[in-house]
Design a protein around this motif. Sequence first.
Motif, mmCIF file in Angstrom:
data_model
loop_
_atom_site.group_PDB
_atom_site.id
_atom_site.type_symbol
_atom_site.label_atom_id
_atom_site.label_comp_id
_atom_site.label_asym_id
_atom_site.label_seq_id
_atom_site.Cartn_x
_atom_site.Cartn_y
_atom_site.Cartn_z
ATOM 1 N N ARG A 59 0.869 -1.219 0.078
ATOM 2 C CA ARG A 59 0.084 0.013 0.078
ATOM 3 C C ARG A 59 0.687 1.264 -0.163
ATOM 4 N N GLU A 60 1.786 1.293 0.992
ATOM 5 C CA GLU A 60 2.802 2.412 1.017
ATOM 6 C C GLU A 60 3.477 2.560 -0.308
ATOM 7 N N GLY A 61 4.035 1.655 -0.734
ATOM 8 C CA GLY A 61 4.993 1.632 -1.932
ATOM 9 C C GLY A 61 4.001 2.063 -3.074
ATOM 10 N N ALA A 62 2.817 1.765 -3.115
ATOM 11 C CA ALA A 62 2.127 2.205 -4.375
ATOM 12 C C ALA A 62 1.892 3.897 -4.218
ATOM 13 N N ARG A 63 1.605 4.323 -3.113
ATOM 14 C CA ARG A 63 1.498 5.516 -2.653
ATOM 15 C C ARG A 63 2.779 6.410 -2.925
ATOM 16 N N ALA A 64 3.874 5.827 -2.215
ATOM 17 C CA ALA A 64 5.002 6.563 -2.568
ATOM 18 C C ALA A 64 5.422 6.729 -4.091
ATOM 19 N N LEU A 65 5.227 5.493 -4.758
ATOM 20 C CA LEU A 65 5.520 5.523 -6.254
ATOM 21 C C LEU A 65 4.704 6.583 -7.140
ATOM 22 N N ALA A 66 3.464 6.790 -6.613
ATOM 23 C CA ALA A 66 2.468 7.890 -7.211
ATOM 24 C C ALA A 66 3.083 9.222 -6.941
ATOM 25 N N GLN A 67 3.587 9.299 -5.683
ATOM 26 C CA GLN A 67 4.349 10.568 -5.391
ATOM 27 C C GLN A 67 5.377 10.894 -6.304
ATOM 28 N N ILE A 68 6.392 9.905 -6.357
ATOM 29 C CA ILE A 68 7.401 10.244 -7.392
ATOM 30 C C ILE A 68 7.002 10.244 -8.699
ATOM 31 N N THR A 69 6.205 9.447 -9.270
ATOM 32 C CA THR A 69 5.717 9.453 -10.802
ATOM 33 C C THR A 69 5.168 10.867 -10.856
ATOM 34 N N GLY A 70 4.571 11.274 -9.984
ATOM 35 C CA GLY A 70 3.798 12.748 -10.308
ATOM 36 C C GLY A 70 4.836 13.924 -10.464
ATOM 37 N N THR A 71 5.996 13.678 -10.200
ATOM 38 C CA THR A 71 7.151 14.580 -10.408
ATOM 39 C C THR A 71 7.715 14.591 -11.897
ATOM 40 N N LEU A 72 7.467 13.471 -12.623
ATOM 41 C CA LEU A 72 8.000 13.377 -14.031
ATOM 42 C C LEU A 72 7.019 13.671 -14.968
ATOM 43 N N GLU A 77 9.730 14.023 -24.483
ATOM 44 C CA GLU A 77 9.932 14.660 -25.583
ATOM 45 C C GLU A 77 10.234 16.396 -25.351
ATOM 46 N N GLY A 78 11.504 16.729 -25.482
ATOM 47 C CA GLY A 78 11.919 18.172 -25.383
ATOM 48 C C GLY A 78 12.014 18.673 -23.990
ATOM 49 N N ALA A 79 12.031 17.594 -22.757
ATOM 50 C CA ALA A 79 12.330 17.917 -21.599
ATOM 51 C C ALA A 79 13.774 17.958 -21.380
ATOM 52 N N ASP A 80 13.956 18.997 -20.426
ATOM 53 C CA ASP A 80 15.261 19.336 -20.032
ATOM 54 C C ASP A 80 15.893 18.351 -19.047
ATOM 55 N N PRO A 81 16.818 17.742 -19.305
ATOM 56 C CA PRO A 81 17.371 16.503 -18.400
ATOM 57 C C PRO A 81 17.531 17.065 -16.957
ATOM 58 N N LEU A 82 18.356 18.198 -16.815
ATOM 59 C CA LEU A 82 18.669 18.764 -15.531
ATOM 60 C C LEU A 82 17.650 19.139 -14.708
ATOM 61 N N ASP A 83 16.521 19.677 -15.428
ATOM 62 C CA ASP A 83 15.300 20.160 -14.800
ATOM 63 C C ASP A 83 14.755 18.967 -14.378
ATOM 64 N N THR A 84 14.521 17.876 -15.309
ATOM 65 C CA THR A 84 13.762 16.666 -14.920
ATOM 66 C C THR A 84 14.304 15.992 -13.789
ATOM 67 N N PHE A 85 15.520 15.733 -13.543
ATOM 68 C CA PHE A 85 16.164 15.003 -12.455
ATOM 69 C C PHE A 85 16.199 16.007 -11.399
ATOM 70 N N THR A 86 16.174 17.304 -11.538
ATOM 71 C CA THR A 86 15.915 18.224 -9.973
ATOM 72 C C THR A 86 14.806 18.130 -9.786
ATOM 73 N N THR A 87 13.795 18.062 -10.584
ATOM 74 C CA THR A 87 12.305 18.178 -10.407
ATOM 75 C C THR A 87 11.994 16.748 -9.287
ATOM 76 N N VAL A 88 12.524 15.602 -9.942
ATOM 77 C CA VAL A 88 12.448 14.186 -9.233
ATOM 78 C C VAL A 88 13.012 14.360 -7.795
ATOM 79 N N ALA A 89 14.222 14.757 -7.596
ATOM 80 C CA ALA A 89 14.980 14.882 -6.476
ATOM 81 C C ALA A 89 14.118 15.744 -5.578
ATOM 82 N N ASP A 90 13.607 16.786 -5.848
ATOM 83 C CA ASP A 90 13.002 17.857 -4.827
ATOM 84 C C ASP A 90 11.800 17.213 -4.499
ATOM 85 N N GLY A 91 10.978 16.592 -5.670
ATOM 86 C CA GLY A 91 9.738 15.904 -5.291
ATOM 87 C C GLY A 91 9.781 14.626 -4.325
ATOM 88 N N PHE A 92 11.016 13.965 -4.453
ATOM 89 C CA PHE A 92 11.219 12.853 -3.445
ATOM 90 C C PHE A 92 11.467 13.268 -2.233
#
Length: 208
Positions: A59-72, A77-92
């Motif tokens: 249950r908690e893993g599914a909720r946690a994964l939803a939190q992380i995927t929500g940052t992606l 296409e056209g996404a900036d890699p630095l901004d993408t990984f920074t957003t993922v880290a900040d969201g996590f």
Amino acid sequence: MSPTERREQLLDTALRIIAADGVAGVSVDAVAKAAGVTRPVVYGQFTDAHQILRDLLDREGARALAQITGTLPADLEGADPLDTFTTVADGFFTAVTTHPDRWRAILLPVDATPPPVRVYRQRAENAIRARFAEITRYFVADRPGTETLDVDLLAHLLLTAMEEGGRLVLDDPDAYPPARLTAMARFLVESFFARYPTTAERDGRGRV
């Protein structure tokens, strides 16, 4: 309570026990006592403590994964890699501080968990690692010099670093706030991509 409500109540109780006493504190007796019910009520929902832990992590893993995927981004296409990984880290790291009990249950050392739960943890980590590898492959595809890059190992190291950062913010949030950890994550990603510029980036630097 309906069976579904009772199950959620008992899982919530187990999560609070883990936050206070660790995985070792979860037992049928402990959950029954903390929830204010009898042992048969707990056995009506779970066969043993291992099932409680497996279902809780599910249950908690599914909720946690939803939190992380929500940052992606929905589309890379056209996404900036630095901004993408920074957003993922900040969201996590923000998710860890927002739901500390959830992430304590997920980020506990694998060796401290019972074997059935350890297997579940490893499968979940493998799935997340595969997603990290997929995203990394997309962003390095047009970068000369990355043809022999071990992307799977890189994804493993990225996940390990994020997990360790999560433990740091849980253990000492004052010393390791999300902003500090995110800044370091951005620096590491920026350093990596500076090592492997695209042809356009390299040509642009040459013109300067």
